[in-house]
Motif scaffolding. Sequence first.
Motif, PDB file in Angstrom:
ATOM      1  N   HIS A  30      -2.239   3.637   5.327  1.00 49.43           N
ATOM      2  CA  HIS A  30      -2.708   3.199   3.978  1.00 49.43           C
ATOM      3  C   HIS A  30      -2.952   4.565   3.257  1.00 49.43           C
ATOM      4  CE1 HIS A  30      -3.884  -0.662   6.108  1.00 49.43           C
ATOM      5  NE2 HIS A  30      -2.738  -0.713   5.986  1.00 49.43           N
ATOM      6  N   HIS A  37       0.811  -1.264   0.045  1.00 49.85           N
ATOM      7  CA  HIS A  37      -0.010  -0.140  -0.150  1.00 49.85           C
ATOM      8  C   HIS A  37       0.868   1.250  -0.047  1.00 49.85           C
ATOM      9  CE1 HIS A  37       0.994   0.255   4.451  1.00 49.85           C
ATOM     10  NE2 HIS A  37       0.627  -0.853   4.583  1.00 49.85           N
ATOM     11  N   GLU A  73       5.257  -5.988   2.236  1.00 48.11           N
ATOM     12  CA  GLU A  73       4.866  -6.854   3.334  1.00 48.11           C
ATOM     13  C   GLU A  73       4.102  -8.485   3.304  1.00 48.11           C
ATOM     14  OE1 GLU A  73       1.613  -5.323   5.605  1.00 48.11           O
ATOM     15  OE2 GLU A  73       1.661  -3.568   4.359  1.00 48.11           O
TER      16      GLU A  73
HETATM   17  N1  GLY Z   1       0.215  -1.976   9.940  1.00 46.63           N
HETATM   18  C1  GLY Z   1      -0.868  -2.206   9.331  1.00 46.63           C
HETATM   19  C2  GLY Z   1      -0.224  -2.647   7.885  1.00 46.63           C
HETATM   20  O1  GLY Z   1       0.654  -3.075   7.682  1.00 46.63           O
HETATM   21  O2  GLY Z   1      -0.922  -2.378   6.591  1.00 46.63           O
END
Ligand code: GLY
Length: 541
Positions: A458, A451, A475
């Motif tokens: 976000h 994101h 991630e």
């Molecule tokens: N900490 C929220 C995410 O990784 O999007």
Amino acid sequence: MRKRIRTVFGVLTMLFICVTSKAQDIPKDYLSAEFHEGRREAVRKMMPGNSVAVFFANPVRNRANDVDYIYHQDPDFYYLTGYNEPNSVLLIFSETQYSDAGEEYDEILYVQERDPRAEQWNGKRLGIEGAKERLGFTTVYNGSEFSKLDLNLQGFENVLFFDFKNDVRDSRDEADLFSLIKSFKKKANYPADYDATKQQLYSMIKSTEVENSANVAQILGRYMSRDESLKEDELLKGFVDAPDDKLRSDIKEKVSLKLAANNLNSVILGEIMATLRETKTEEEMVLLKKAIEISAVGQVEVMKAMHPNMSETEIQGVHEYVYKKYGAEYEGYPSIVGGGNNGCILHYIENNKPEVGDELVLMDLGAEYHGYTADVTRTIPANGKFSKEQKQIYDIVYEAQEAGIKASVVGAPFQAPGRVASRLVTEGLMKLGVISKEEDARTYFPHGTSHYLGLDVHDKGTYQAFKPNTVITVEPGIYIPEGSDCDQKWWGIAVRIEDDILITDEGPVNLSAMAPRTTEAIEKMMKQPSPLDHFKLPHLD
Ligand code: GLY
Ligand code: MN
Ligand code: MN
């Protein structure tokens, strides 16, 4: 106690005026007034002709009884103004306006009025003069003036705004956000049954080319299947059910007429702000990099301090102490510290396990520095050494992340890092025998990899091909909850690795690289002494 303090109000007011008239000691590295002015100019350039854009500050939200949540400004509002107080509204005009007195203006900011009594209890207000001096605005009024503003909103081709969320309290103050919104609705002839989602879908139909209308009909069908009120809308239903392009074209005309029935537009500002906020200016990058580096240092200090009898709460506290030590005001989102099976809950925020024991600890936290937030995750073994199974899972996630970062290049589709990471996770889980069918990978890796990152964790963006000066997260993760349909030796293993990546013409730059990522580097860092080794507190029963 409050009553007694209030009786000496007069004396304190005098004292207060003396204190607040002195220059305040505050950090010097906030975004500059020129930055905010430049961003307003960028919005103005993207607005359609003869239009006005109206932005409201975030509401104050109640926590309990007479305590509110710490105020946080709406990120768009902050981006455009630097104003950090509630009960405020900003108007940006596409063309210069002239007052009755012949004064020119192309924007107006309405702010909270200075009020010694309110400021004594709840903090200093910038007021009109402060907004002019500190934020560089020329045309500023107190909020109470907004209802009196003699501005014919019907005369504009478009009134651009974000629709309202109905979570604004009426504090019976004629200049609170509730009243500002009420005045706006009256001036703008805002229909009681205004439906922003419908407007958005109508806009989609209006801008659809005939040859693409069958695809758009399919997309709309998916929206409608999730929302009962949309299903009943004759125009949307007609467009989705239409058997051919001709009929869809006819409905497109009807939709255009319906949209033209008023000049309210709650779609365009979303597109403008996503486009602007997706890429960062140099000034923004200074703050965003700082937030990310602070968060990476937090991870490093926790690696050094970690031991099996720490609680999740204490681990969270160490990260957040590091943030405060560097002057980060907040966390960008609720901190996630999950030991063992708790790490399988993607947004686990209870953080209340009393001892993390010999398990992995997944730590997803981000400092917010002057509005900009990081988002960094490390997963480490509480006892300093990855077990064989923990390392096997970790290495799959690591390889997936490496490939995802490499795929984050200018011109690649936004989905590129996710696609490659997902393929590697699937292959890795198949090879270990955690899954036997490729489609089961989604059970253990149920989220995307990326994101945008910025004023929001976000952040806003277009989700189109990557552009330079964009910051994204990469991630990947694997989460195997207890009771999963696989060998028990994998149960309770949860790994996410998350880094913040700057996309440049020269390739991706990992801004959170200061926090070790390989199992070897993490184990090495965990052997380092920590200043907290000697931080002892008295025992409390
Ligand atoms: N900490 C929220 C995410 O990784 O999007
Ligand atoms: Mn995160
Ligand atoms: Mn994230």
